[in-house]
Design a protein around this motif. Sequence first.
Motif, mmCIF file in Angstrom:
data_model
loop_
_atom_site.group_PDB
_atom_site.id
_atom_site.type_symbol
_atom_site.label_atom_id
_atom_site.label_comp_id
_atom_site.label_asym_id
_atom_site.label_seq_id
_atom_site.Cartn_x
_atom_site.Cartn_y
_atom_site.Cartn_z
ATOM 1 N N ASP A 165 38.263 37.400 -35.393
ATOM 2 C CA ASP A 165 38.887 36.696 -36.160
ATOM 3 C C ASP A 165 40.243 37.561 -36.454
ATOM 4 N N HIS A 166 40.994 37.038 -37.660
ATOM 5 C CA HIS A 166 42.256 37.594 -37.587
ATOM 6 C C HIS A 166 42.296 39.084 -38.246
ATOM 7 N N THR A 167 41.451 39.620 -38.728
ATOM 8 C CA THR A 167 41.154 40.863 -39.033
ATOM 9 C C THR A 167 40.616 42.027 -37.866
ATOM 10 N N ALA A 168 39.824 41.290 -36.798
ATOM 11 C CA ALA A 168 39.152 41.956 -36.142
ATOM 12 C C ALA A 168 39.646 43.247 -35.197
ATOM 13 N N HIS A 169 41.066 43.024 -34.898
ATOM 14 C CA HIS A 169 41.484 44.149 -34.193
ATOM 15 C C HIS A 169 41.826 45.408 -35.070
ATOM 16 N N ALA A 170 42.229 45.123 -36.440
ATOM 17 C CA ALA A 170 42.355 46.252 -37.148
ATOM 18 C C ALA A 170 41.035 47.029 -37.330
ATOM 19 N N MET A 171 39.958 46.229 -37.762
ATOM 20 C CA MET A 171 38.856 46.895 -37.905
ATOM 21 C C MET A 171 38.066 47.458 -36.850
ATOM 22 N N SER A 172 38.320 47.063 -35.758
ATOM 23 C CA SER A 172 37.746 47.439 -34.451
ATOM 24 C C SER A 172 38.093 48.925 -34.270
ATOM 25 N N THR A 173 39.099 49.489 -34.877
ATOM 26 C CA THR A 173 39.406 50.991 -34.850
ATOM 27 C C THR A 173 38.863 52.024 -35.772
ATOM 28 N N THR A 174 38.315 51.320 -36.724
ATOM 29 C CA THR A 174 37.641 51.952 -37.828
ATOM 30 C C THR A 174 36.212 51.879 -37.625
ATOM 31 N N PRO A 175 35.683 53.248 -37.649
ATOM 32 C CA PRO A 175 34.209 53.578 -37.318
ATOM 33 C C PRO A 175 33.419 53.032 -38.568
ATOM 34 N N TYR A 176 32.303 52.553 -38.104
ATOM 35 C CA TYR A 176 31.213 52.055 -39.203
ATOM 36 C C TYR A 176 31.054 53.192 -40.154
ATOM 37 N N PRO A 177 30.921 53.087 -41.217
ATOM 38 C CA PRO A 177 30.632 54.315 -42.376
ATOM 39 C C PRO A 177 29.286 55.042 -42.148
ATOM 40 N N ILE A 178 28.538 54.444 -41.319
ATOM 41 C CA ILE A 178 27.117 55.262 -41.171
ATOM 42 C C ILE A 178 26.929 55.469 -39.676
ATOM 43 N N GLY A 179 26.475 56.512 -39.697
ATOM 44 C CA GLY A 179 26.335 57.131 -38.009
ATOM 45 C C GLY A 179 27.421 57.529 -37.407
ATOM 46 N N ILE A 180 27.221 58.155 -36.124
ATOM 47 C CA ILE A 180 27.970 58.922 -35.196
ATOM 48 C C ILE A 180 28.422 58.022 -34.210
ATOM 49 N N PRO A 181 29.726 57.799 -33.850
ATOM 50 C CA PRO A 181 30.016 56.663 -32.664
ATOM 51 C C PRO A 181 29.170 57.136 -31.608
ATOM 52 N N GLY A 182 28.396 56.049 -30.942
ATOM 53 C CA GLY A 182 28.006 56.347 -29.403
ATOM 54 C C GLY A 182 26.642 56.964 -29.534
ATOM 55 N N ARG A 183 25.996 57.063 -30.756
ATOM 56 C CA ARG A 183 24.577 57.392 -30.867
ATOM 57 C C ARG A 183 23.688 56.767 -31.822
ATOM 58 N N PRO A 184 22.851 56.290 -31.209
ATOM 59 C CA PRO A 184 21.976 54.984 -32.081
ATOM 60 C C PRO A 184 21.334 55.683 -33.202
ATOM 61 N N TRP A 185 21.166 54.746 -34.198
ATOM 62 C CA TRP A 185 20.772 55.168 -35.743
ATOM 63 C C TRP A 185 19.179 55.871 -35.563
ATOM 64 N N GLY A 186 19.042 56.845 -36.290
ATOM 65 C CA GLY A 186 17.409 57.213 -36.611
ATOM 66 C C GLY A 186 17.160 56.556 -37.770
ATOM 67 N N GLU A 187 16.095 57.420 -38.386
ATOM 68 C CA GLU A 187 15.494 57.009 -39.611
ATOM 69 C C GLU A 187 16.736 57.546 -40.696
ATOM 70 N N GLU A 188 17.212 58.574 -40.648
ATOM 71 C CA GLU A 188 18.031 58.988 -41.546
ATOM 72 C C GLU A 188 19.197 57.935 -41.789
ATOM 73 N N GLU A 189 19.696 57.377 -40.428
ATOM 74 C CA GLU A 189 21.042 56.358 -40.678
ATOM 75 C C GLU A 189 20.527 55.094 -41.341
ATOM 76 N N ARG A 190 19.204 54.738 -40.888
ATOM 77 C CA ARG A 190 18.687 53.278 -41.566
ATOM 78 C C ARG A 190 18.484 53.705 -42.913
ATOM 79 N N ALA A 191 18.164 54.761 -43.632
ATOM 80 C CA ALA A 191 17.861 55.036 -44.973
ATOM 81 C C ALA A 191 19.265 55.055 -45.542
ATOM 82 N N LEU A 192 20.334 55.417 -45.061
ATOM 83 C CA LEU A 192 21.403 55.450 -45.619
ATOM 84 C C LEU A 192 22.009 53.939 -45.852
ATOM 85 N N TRP A 193 22.021 53.046 -44.616
ATOM 86 C CA TRP A 193 22.234 51.833 -44.613
ATOM 87 C C TRP A 193 21.471 51.124 -45.663
ATOM 88 N N ARG A 194 20.243 51.411 -45.845
ATOM 89 C CA ARG A 194 19.352 50.738 -46.844
ATOM 90 C C ARG A 194 19.936 50.864 -48.319
#
Length: 319
Positions: free
Chosen positions: A9-38
Amino acid sequence: MLQSPARRDHTAHAMSTTPYPIGIPGRPWGEEERALWRARQTRKRSYAEDVLSVIERLRPRFDVVRYGQLDYPPECYPLYAIRSRDWSETRPVALVTGGVHGYETSGVHGALQFAERHMADYAGRLDVLVAPCISPWAYERIHRWNPHAVDPNRSFRDGSPAEESAALLRLIAPLRERVLVHIDLHETTDSDEHEFRPALAARDGKPFEPGHIPDGFYLVDDTENPQPAFQQAIIEAVAEVTHIAPADADGKIIGSPVVAPGVIRYPLRELGLCAGITRARYVTTTEVYPDSPRATPEQCNAAQVAAVRAALDFALANA
């Protein structure tokens, strides 16, 4: 929404460079990250007020079946389906499902509006079963996942990791061979691109690839059991209520080839999607676009109702 990897969408290119605020890029979530998300998810609306109150209003006219309960302490959510009062065990079954993704609002309210206003029209012709809000925890938090960061609409299979999906599968198990038509009500929203797909990429340790949000209504047919005339009948009915999504410059919608105006195809059972849970001849997934400047919430609900009615009418005429 049935997520596909090629949308923007019109915001996607800008947002694609911003890491999601939970987790480490390139590493799947564990229970700690799921708890933070929850912990970030907050209750924004009421399942009891918006859904259960309507179901209670329908009890004098239809049977209400409690088919499970979700226990997510400190909350628990009873799961209900609305069933034709003249249930026969011999007529074909029409299944209507909504709220598999709780944030897709018109799926829930469209299913309820159909039950309240039109379900009685099919008495004596179809046994109708409506499960209007399969994911109430997500409905209240306007999210697509359950509290374990699991997507119910990739989980309709044996040994499901989502109790929302497992409960519906148990309800449907005795009816699978009798279902003639199943319509699963969804939405595709702008938030898919700026929240839910980035969260999915972060959860799975994958890069986020921006995609395209189509402006308008579309359907997802079954690759293994295509029914083009059925899909077309629904598109024609919905076009009287709201606009149909056009194909993008590559002839696709959410990364999938458009096989007819407003229609794409997915392998429903292979992907564990709700629309693949029965042996129904006629199956579709609706996708309403509620963020369009050309559509109101009332139109979105009406589009879902029009789709359900057209699906059931076509199935009856061509059974």
